[in-house]
Design an enzyme around this catalytic site. Structure first.
Site, PDB file in Angstrom:
ATOM      1  N   ASP A  90      53.695  52.862  38.180  1.00  0.00           N
ATOM      2  CA  ASP A  90      54.792  53.169  39.096  1.00  0.00           C
ATOM      3  C   ASP A  90      55.652  54.345  38.635  1.00  0.00           C
ATOM      4  O   ASP A  90      56.445  54.869  39.412  1.00  0.00           O
ATOM      5  CB  ASP A  90      55.670  51.928  39.279  1.00  0.00           C
ATOM      6  N   HIS A  95      57.734  44.197  39.627  1.00  0.00           N
ATOM      7  CA  HIS A  95      56.302  44.411  39.951  1.00  0.00           C
ATOM      8  C   HIS A  95      56.201  45.658  40.840  1.00  0.00           C
ATOM      9  O   HIS A  95      56.671  46.718  40.468  1.00  0.00           O
ATOM     10  CB  HIS A  95      55.790  43.114  40.598  1.00  0.00           C
TER      11      HIS A  95
HETATM   12  N1  HAX Z   1      63.500  48.872  30.259  1.00  0.00           N
HETATM   13  C1  HAX Z   1      64.399  48.050  29.646  1.00  0.00           C
HETATM   14  N2  HAX Z   1      64.087  46.884  29.075  1.00  0.00           N
HETATM   15  C2  HAX Z   1      62.791  46.550  29.072  1.00  0.00           C
HETATM   16  C3  HAX Z   1      61.788  47.348  29.647  1.00  0.00           C
HETATM   17  C4  HAX Z   1      62.191  48.548  30.271  1.00  0.00           C
HETATM   18  N3  HAX Z   1      61.337  49.344  30.883  1.00  0.00           N
HETATM   19  N4  HAX Z   1      60.607  46.741  29.477  1.00  0.00           N
HETATM   20  C5  HAX Z   1      60.842  45.569  28.841  1.00  0.00           C
HETATM   21  N5  HAX Z   1      62.173  45.458  28.600  1.00  0.00           N
HETATM   22  C6  HAX Z   1      62.883  44.324  28.028  1.00  0.00           C
HETATM   23  C7  HAX Z   1      62.664  43.104  28.925  1.00  0.00           C
HETATM   24  O1  HAX Z   1      63.543  43.144  30.035  1.00  0.00           O
HETATM   25  C8  HAX Z   1      62.896  41.974  27.966  1.00  0.00           C
HETATM   26  O2  HAX Z   1      64.301  41.849  27.785  1.00  0.00           O
HETATM   27  P1  HAX Z   1      65.004  40.391  27.642  1.00  0.00           P
HETATM   28  O3  HAX Z   1      64.295  39.716  26.506  1.00  0.00           O
HETATM   29  O4  HAX Z   1      66.418  40.717  27.368  1.00  0.00           O
HETATM   30  O5  HAX Z   1      64.764  39.700  28.934  1.00  0.00           O
HETATM   31  C9  HAX Z   1      62.310  42.534  26.660  1.00  0.00           C
HETATM   32  O6  HAX Z   1      62.315  43.958  26.799  1.00  0.00           O
HETATM   33  C10 HAX Z   1      60.913  42.061  26.367  1.00  0.00           C
HETATM   34  O7  HAX Z   1      60.090  42.414  27.435  1.00  0.00           O
HETATM   35  P2  HAX Z   1      58.519  42.653  27.242  1.00  0.00           P
HETATM   36  O8  HAX Z   1      57.967  41.413  26.617  1.00  0.00           O
HETATM   37  O9  HAX Z   1      58.258  43.946  26.578  1.00  0.00           O
HETATM   38  O10 HAX Z   1      58.044  42.818  28.740  1.00  0.00           O
HETATM   39  P3  HAX Z   1      57.830  41.693  29.850  1.00  0.00           P
HETATM   40  O11 HAX Z   1      56.404  41.283  29.781  1.00  0.00           O
HETATM   41  O12 HAX Z   1      58.843  40.616  29.782  1.00  0.00           O
HETATM   42  O13 HAX Z   1      58.106  42.521  31.175  1.00  0.00           O
HETATM   43  C11 HAX Z   1      57.967  44.302  32.694  1.00  0.00           C
HETATM   44  C12 HAX Z   1      57.216  43.473  31.654  1.00  0.00           C
HETATM   45  C13 HAX Z   1      56.984  45.238  33.338  1.00  0.00           C
HETATM   46  C14 HAX Z   1      58.552  43.370  33.742  1.00  0.00           C
HETATM   47  C15 HAX Z   1      59.080  45.104  31.966  1.00  0.00           C
HETATM   48  O14 HAX Z   1      58.501  45.997  31.056  1.00  0.00           O
HETATM   49  C16 HAX Z   1      59.989  45.842  32.937  1.00  0.00           C
HETATM   50  O15 HAX Z   1      60.930  45.256  33.443  1.00  0.00           O
HETATM   51  N6  HAX Z   1      59.695  47.172  33.219  1.00  0.00           N
HETATM   52  C17 HAX Z   1      60.470  47.913  34.178  1.00  0.00           C
HETATM   53  C18 HAX Z   1      60.051  47.536  35.603  1.00  0.00           C
HETATM   54  C19 HAX Z   1      58.666  48.055  35.929  1.00  0.00           C
HETATM   55  O16 HAX Z   1      58.348  49.208  35.716  1.00  0.00           O
HETATM   56  N7  HAX Z   1      57.835  47.190  36.498  1.00  0.00           N
HETATM   57  C20 HAX Z   1      56.468  47.549  36.923  1.00  0.00           C
HETATM   58  C21 HAX Z   1      55.420  47.002  35.982  1.00  0.00           C
HETATM   59  C22 HAX Z   1      54.016  47.357  36.391  1.00  0.00           C
HETATM   60  C23 HAX Z   1      53.662  46.698  37.676  1.00  0.00           C
HETATM   61  O17 HAX Z   1      53.556  45.510  37.811  1.00  0.00           O
HETATM   62  N8  HAX Z   1      53.541  47.484  38.693  1.00  0.00           N
HETATM   63  O18 HAX Z   1      53.453  46.964  39.904  1.00  0.00           O
END
Ligand code: HAX
Length: 435
Positions: A373, A271
């Site tokens: 971010d 997050h």
């Molecule tokens: N890099 C690598 N793998 C990623 C990814 C990324 N940027 N985004 C998603 N994935 C992966 C997930 O880890 C998940 O893998 P597993 O099934 O092996 O666990 C898979 O792809 C499916 O994920 P998703 O359904 O596309 O995304 P989620 O809803 O589960 O997660 C997240 C959303 C934001 C947590 C995710 O995209 C992520 O971890 N991004 C990187 C961290 C980040 O930038 N966070 C900030 C988000 C915005 C926010 O809240 N700001 O405050």
């Protein structure tokens, strides 16, 4: 009663009857369905609560009371001679549901300035922690320490009628928002400037005063803080910081308990902490590759390496959004308008060209595009704030505007304790006749 509070009461209180009526007539209407994947998948896509302040569309991004970020950058009042909206304006919009006039915004600014004094014991709590304590830990602890000032706690002890809960909640929300910049600046100056603190300047607007107390007095940094505080303020109700604040608040925990909990959620790397992780990731990449200007090929190789090591690419992806985050685009626009030839910012823009095609090629990743971010840290570094561990605190100050406006609404609408049900894998298997 002060004008803003009166206006809030006028807007919010009649809505309790409206909602009662709505529920009486339509309470049994089916609003959606969910499946097993959603139950194991973080409840994504399940609309399970009401948040008045903003709504997130997967393709369009966030709208605050119906207004998009580009619209608000044009229409919200600005500081004299300023080019970005004052965050006081977005708070007014979220709380009242109407665009503020310049006078409304000045009134909010003055109101917060009057409420901004932080009691000494909060600084003592911070001083008791090792200086190396992560800034988000300090931030959360300081918010809890401020709980001694809760008007809601006093009123509840005195036996307040539940119809009036919104009133001391409003007071707590306004007081806490007013005090967060001082707390944040104290943490920053304590950690990185050897405890050389800067007194607030009550003549400045909320974001400019934050910039001033942090030690950044240029007009450009103040302009950035106004934009930053505006765009990070809310992202509808289901994100971790907003939902946590609402959930904890639903137990009638006061603003301080609820918001501190929300900040503990914001401090997670998936997050809000992602804003520091982005800069850390880029700096590590630069260091590993021997410094200098990065090429697209080098960035691509580093992204593949990150993924191969089982890590996420910070700043990319989103649980709801399916397009580039308009908050990213607002910052891109800001950089293009005001900043020329900055190596880190150019790298961030190059990463934007390289990462989405790579993430798009991985079937499980639902959104390959950058989120808020991915850009924010590079702008802070540009203006000299290089201590990236601190960045999530800035996000947290801004987030108070949305989640505390909403918590005040929660109380005005008399929303009940939140208590969804859960089940076990064993019971699911039984239901599906699987042994
Ligand atoms: N890099 C690598 N793998 C990623 C990814 C990324 N940027 N985004 C998603 N994935 C992966 C997930 O880890 C998940 O893998 P597993 O099934 O092996 O666990 C898979 O792809 C499916 O994920 P998703 O359904 O596309 O995304 P989620 O809803 O589960 O997660 C997240 C959303 C934001 C947590 C995710 O995209 C992520 O971890 N991004 C990187 C961290 C980040 O930038 N966070 C900030 C988000 C915005 C926010 O809240 N700001 O405050």
């Amino acid at each position: 009663m002060e004008k803003l509070k009166e206006k809030f009461a006028e807007k919010a209180l009649p809505m309790t009857d409206e909602i009662k009526d709505l529920l009486k007539k339509h309470g049994d209407t089916v609003m959606g369905e969910y499946n097993l994947s959603q139950m194991y998948g973080g409840m994504k896509g399940i609309v399970g609560m009401v948040t008045e302040t903003s709504k997130l569309d997967p393709d369009e991004g966030i709208r605050f009371r119906g207004y998009s970020i580009p619209e608000l950058r044009k229409t919200l009042p600005r500081a004299p001679g300023g080019s970005e909206p004052l965050p006081e304006g977005i708070f007014y919009l979220m709380l009242i549901g109407e665009l503020p006039t310049e006078e409304d915004v000045i009134n909010v600014s003055n109101n917060w300035a009057r409420r901004a004094i932080v009691p000494k014991h909060v600084f003592n709590v911070l001083d008791a922690l090792p200086k190396s304590t992560h800034p988000m830990t300090q931030f959360s602890a300081a918010i809890l320490a401020l709980r001694t000032e809760s008007e809601f706690v006093k009123a509840y002890r005195a036996g307040i009628n539940k119809k009036d809960y919104w009133d001391p909640t409003y007071e707590d929300a306004m007081n806490l928002i007013a005090r967060l910049p001082r707390i944040a600046a104290y943490i920053y100056r304590r950690m990185y400037y050897d405890d050389e603190h800067i007194e607030p300047d009550p003549k400045l607007d909320w974001a400019a005063n934050l910039a001033h107390m942090l030690g950044f007095d240029s007009d450009e940094f103040k302009r950035l803080m106004r934009l930053y505080m505006t765009i990070h303020s809310d992202h509808e109700g289901g994100n971790v910081s907003a939902h946590t604040t609402h959930l904890v608040g639903s137990a009638l925990s006061d603003v301080y308990l609820s918001f501190s909990s929300g900040m503990n959620g914001l401090a997670g790397p998936l997050h809000g902490l992602a804003n520091q992780e982005v800069i850390r990731w880029i700096l590590n990449m630069q260091e590993e590759l021997g410094g200098g200007k990065l090429t697209k090929k080098q960035i691509g190789d580093y992204v593949h390496k990150t993924l191969k090591e089982g890590k996420v690419v910070p700043g990319y992806g989103h649980a709801v959004l399916r397009k580039t985050d308009p908050r990213y685009l607002a910052q891109l626009d800001f950089a293009n308008e005001y900043i020329k030839n900055d190596n880190l910012i150019n790298t961030v823009h190059l990463i934007y060209e390289v990462v989405p095609p790579i993430l798009s090629s991985i079937a499980k990743i639902k959104n390959p595009w950058p989120n808020v971010d991915a850009h924010s840290g590079a702008l802070l570094v540009h203006y000299g704030m290089t201590e990236y561990d601190f960045y999530t605190v800035l996000f947290g100050i801004s987030r108070s505007l949305g989640v505390l406006a909403q918590l005040t609404w929660d109380r005005a609408l008399g929303l009940p304790i939140e208590r969804p049900s859960s089940t076990t894998t064993e019971l699911i298997k039984k239901k599906l006749n699987i042994n």
